[in-house]
Scaffold this active site. Structure first.
Site, PDB file in Angstrom:
ATOM      1  N   ARG A  28      29.465 -17.874  15.574  1.00 59.03           N
ATOM      2  CA  ARG A  28      28.652 -18.518  16.599  1.00 59.03           C
ATOM      3  C   ARG A  28      27.279 -17.861  16.768  1.00 59.03           C
ATOM      4  O   ARG A  28      26.427 -18.374  17.488  1.00 59.03           O
ATOM      5  CB  ARG A  28      29.383 -18.478  17.950  1.00 59.03           C
ATOM      6  N   GLU A  40      35.809 -22.639  10.118  1.00 53.74           N
ATOM      7  CA  GLU A  40      36.741 -23.714  10.460  1.00 53.74           C
ATOM      8  C   GLU A  40      37.888 -23.802   9.454  1.00 53.74           C
ATOM      9  O   GLU A  40      39.033 -24.080   9.842  1.00 53.74           O
ATOM     10  CB  GLU A  40      35.999 -25.057  10.527  1.00 53.74           C
ATOM     11  N   GLN A  45      45.491 -23.132  11.225  1.00 55.92           N
ATOM     12  CA  GLN A  45      46.807 -22.486  11.267  1.00 55.92           C
ATOM     13  C   GLN A  45      46.727 -20.967  11.459  1.00 55.92           C
ATOM     14  O   GLN A  45      47.695 -20.265  11.188  1.00 55.92           O
ATOM     15  CB  GLN A  45      47.599 -22.792   9.977  1.00 55.92           C
ATOM     16  N   THR A  46      45.586 -20.461  11.931  1.00 63.89           N
ATOM     17  CA  THR A  46      45.417 -19.016  12.026  1.00 63.89           C
ATOM     18  C   THR A  46      44.691 -18.658  13.315  1.00 63.89           C
ATOM     19  O   THR A  46      43.749 -19.331  13.721  1.00 63.89           O
ATOM     20  CB  THR A  46      44.603 -18.480  10.822  1.00 63.89           C
ATOM     21  N   LEU A  83      45.689 -13.798   4.381  1.00 64.84           N
ATOM     22  CA  LEU A  83      45.369 -14.835   5.354  1.00 64.84           C
ATOM     23  C   LEU A  83      46.298 -16.041   5.226  1.00 64.84           C
ATOM     24  O   LEU A  83      46.460 -16.811   6.164  1.00 64.84           O
ATOM     25  CB  LEU A  83      43.909 -15.271   5.159  1.00 64.84           C
ATOM     26  N   GLY A  84      46.930 -16.184   4.052  1.00 61.17           N
ATOM     27  CA  GLY A  84      47.900 -17.254   3.852  1.00 61.17           C
ATOM     28  C   GLY A  84      47.265 -18.606   3.580  1.00 61.17           C
ATOM     29  O   GLY A  84      46.052 -18.766   3.617  1.00 61.17           O
ATOM     30  N   TYR A  85      48.127 -19.592   3.283  1.00 64.92           N
ATOM     31  CA  TYR A  85      47.672 -20.953   2.978  1.00 64.92           C
ATOM     32  C   TYR A  85      46.530 -20.886   1.959  1.00 64.92           C
ATOM     33  O   TYR A  85      45.403 -21.332   2.200  1.00 64.92           O
ATOM     34  CB  TYR A  85      47.214 -21.672   4.245  1.00 64.92           C
ATOM     35  N   TYR A 123      39.217 -33.545  11.140  1.00 65.64           N
ATOM     36  CA  TYR A 123      38.849 -32.508  12.109  1.00 65.64           C
ATOM     37  C   TYR A 123      37.720 -31.630  11.587  1.00 65.64           C
ATOM     38  O   TYR A 123      36.721 -31.395  12.279  1.00 65.64           O
ATOM     39  CB  TYR A 123      40.055 -31.624  12.456  1.00 65.64           C
ATOM     40  N   ASP A 141      41.747 -31.294  17.019  1.00 58.33           N
ATOM     41  CA  ASP A 141      42.850 -30.534  16.435  1.00 58.33           C
ATOM     42  C   ASP A 141      43.983 -30.451  17.455  1.00 58.33           C
ATOM     43  O   ASP A 141      43.971 -31.154  18.477  1.00 58.33           O
ATOM     44  CB  ASP A 141      42.375 -29.149  15.996  1.00 58.33           C
ATOM     45  N   CYS A 211      42.964 -33.075  36.758  1.00 58.66           N
ATOM     46  CA  CYS A 211      43.913 -33.107  35.646  1.00 58.66           C
ATOM     47  C   CYS A 211      45.138 -33.929  36.042  1.00 58.66           C
ATOM     48  O   CYS A 211      45.952 -33.497  36.872  1.00 58.66           O
ATOM     49  CB  CYS A 211      44.330 -31.694  35.256  1.00 58.66           C
TER      50      CYS A 211
END
Length: 441
Positions: A28, A40, A45-46, A83-85, A123, A141, A211
């Site tokens: 950012r 992104e 998933q992390t 980190l996987g995937y 997304y 998401d 809400c």
């Protein structure tokens, strides 16, 4: 208050809250489309806390789209290690090459062009266009669908495609003019920090007054979500083969096939031990004697003679659809002359004794038989071909039989150069640190 007023209340109060409470995250700090894109993809998933050090290292090594596109895949996977995937990393690099070839190295600002990039779904496309280019595109998401389900009291199953379309339309209507970048990040931030899955912090929520889910007492039952099928457990036998002679101090590893699960990553040799258990049932460990015999036979089928000495440890690795329950055995490289037939005979006898009570032969996700001795085709593989070097004079790189997997003998100094799935990285690091030295005593 009507729906229009409820939407306005949401957008105004959410933005005011975000400008005060937003986290200082490395992606950012610069309005850099490439940084947004990488972050992104990593955040899928992390958790954010996990991603931050990976993002900093990745950008340090691949600071531009061009640097990523031109990097060796092995380097990219090494920077993604843990980190996987891993398909995310491969797709990211493939998309970087698309950007270089089709867009002159500049990330496109057209929705269809962004969506056409490898690994970019609705997304991610929305996130890139809104955050990087401030375009009024929704980025929906799981966090966003949870927030919107609760605030607007939406009872539709968020696992359905029609519900996602509904959410995207709604999110698009909520974006204030000229504020897409801040609004979409604010919506993600609210879901991550306040409107959490199991224990939402309603009293500190900037939009809690309007809400509908909270007012109806439904904040804990929303969103509606069909439970995913639990991952299938698999019992696998893993070999830590210690080299002798020219390979002393080194361990045998292999590279996975060109496609499929964990493609082209390095791992310890392993084999499926049992037919997969039912999805809700944990696979029972295989007894050591038949397990070690099966492991020795599996290695022999690939051209290696190794004798399992004993159990080193148990481990587990969770994928989205499979859970590997691992029995890890220390093994010793053997001469390919007299000991290979003995190991093979022991393996055949021990495994056949156990298999006699079973009616089926398992197949692993890559299509290989669970047993090196379960079919007549496997029986033919017990004879080594003439063009496979014996281990006494084996080179550093060896092409095995079967699926022609690549094997190497490595030492601890090689760990920094090769990409391993996290579970094998941990096992190898523990081995080289001497953790399993007493496992066979």
């Amino acid at each position: 208050m009507g729906l229009i007023e409820q939407k306005q209340h949401f957008s105004v109060n959410l933005l005011d809250w975000y400008m005060i409470n937003r986290r200082d995250l490395p992606w950012r700090r610069h309005n850099n489309p490439y940084f947004t894109w990488v972050s992104e993809i990593m955040l899928q998933q992390t958790r954010v806390d996990t991603v931050i050090p990976y993002f900093n290292r990745f950008i340090g090594n691949f600071p531009t789209v061009q640097a990523l596109a031109e990097a060796p895949e092995e380097d990219v996977l090494k920077n993604w290690e843990g980190l996987g995937y891993y398909s995310r990393a491969r797709n990211l690099q493939a998309a970087a090459r698309q950007v270089m070839e089709l867009h002159g190295g500049e990330i496109p600002q057209d929705k269809q062009a962004v969506f056409a990039l490898k690994g970019v779904g609705p997304y991610t496309a929305g996130a890139i266009l809104s955050i990087a280019f401030n375009q009024p595109q929704p980025a929906v998401d799981g966090n966003v669908m949870r927030v919107l389900s609760r605030y607007f009291l939406i009872d539709e199953d968020i696992m359905k495609g029609s519900t996602r379309v509904l959410m995207e339309e709604l999110a698009g209507e909520l974006i204030p003019e000229g504020r897409a970048r801040d609004f979409n990040q604010a919506l993600m931030e609210l879901g991550a920090l306040v409107c959490t899955p199991k224990a939402p912090h309603c009293l500190t929520c900037p939009v809690m007054e309007q809400c509908s889910g909270r007012i109806a007492g439904r904040e804990l039952t929303l969103p509606v979500k069909t439970k995913a099928k639990p991952p299938r457990p698999e019992q696998r036998l893993v070999a830590i083969v210690e080299g002798r002679g020219a390979h002393r101090g080194r361990v045998l590893v292999r590279q996975r096939p060109e496609s499929g699960l964990l493609a082209r990553m390095w791992e310890l040799p392993h084999v499926l031990a049992e037919p997969p258990a039912k999805a809700s049932k944990k696979a029972a460990p295989l007894a050591d004697e038949p397990a070690m015999a099966l492991l020795a036979g599996s290695l022999w089928a690939e051209g290696f003679a190794a004798r399992p000495e004993g159990l080193a440890t148990h481990a587990e690795h969770v994928f989205s659809h499979i859970v590997w329950q691992l029995q890890v055995y220390k093994c010793t490289e053997q001469s390919q002359s007299s000991e290979l037939p003995l190991i093979a005979a022991e393996a055949r006898a021990a495994y056949d004794a156990q298999a006699a009570t079973k009616d089926t032969v398992a197949t692993d996700p890559d299509g290989q038989s669970a047993s090196a001795f379960s079919t007549s085709d496997q029986a033919e593989r017990r004879t080594l071909p003439d063009d496979v070097d014996v281990l006494d004079n084996a080179p550093q790189i060896h092409i095995g039989k079967g699926d022609q997997l690549t094997y190497r003998w490595i030492g601890p100094e090689d760990m920094d150069k090769m990409a391993f799935p996290n579970i094998f990285l941990k096992l190898l690091s523990s081995y080289f640190a001497g953790v399993y030295d007493d496992s066979n005593e």
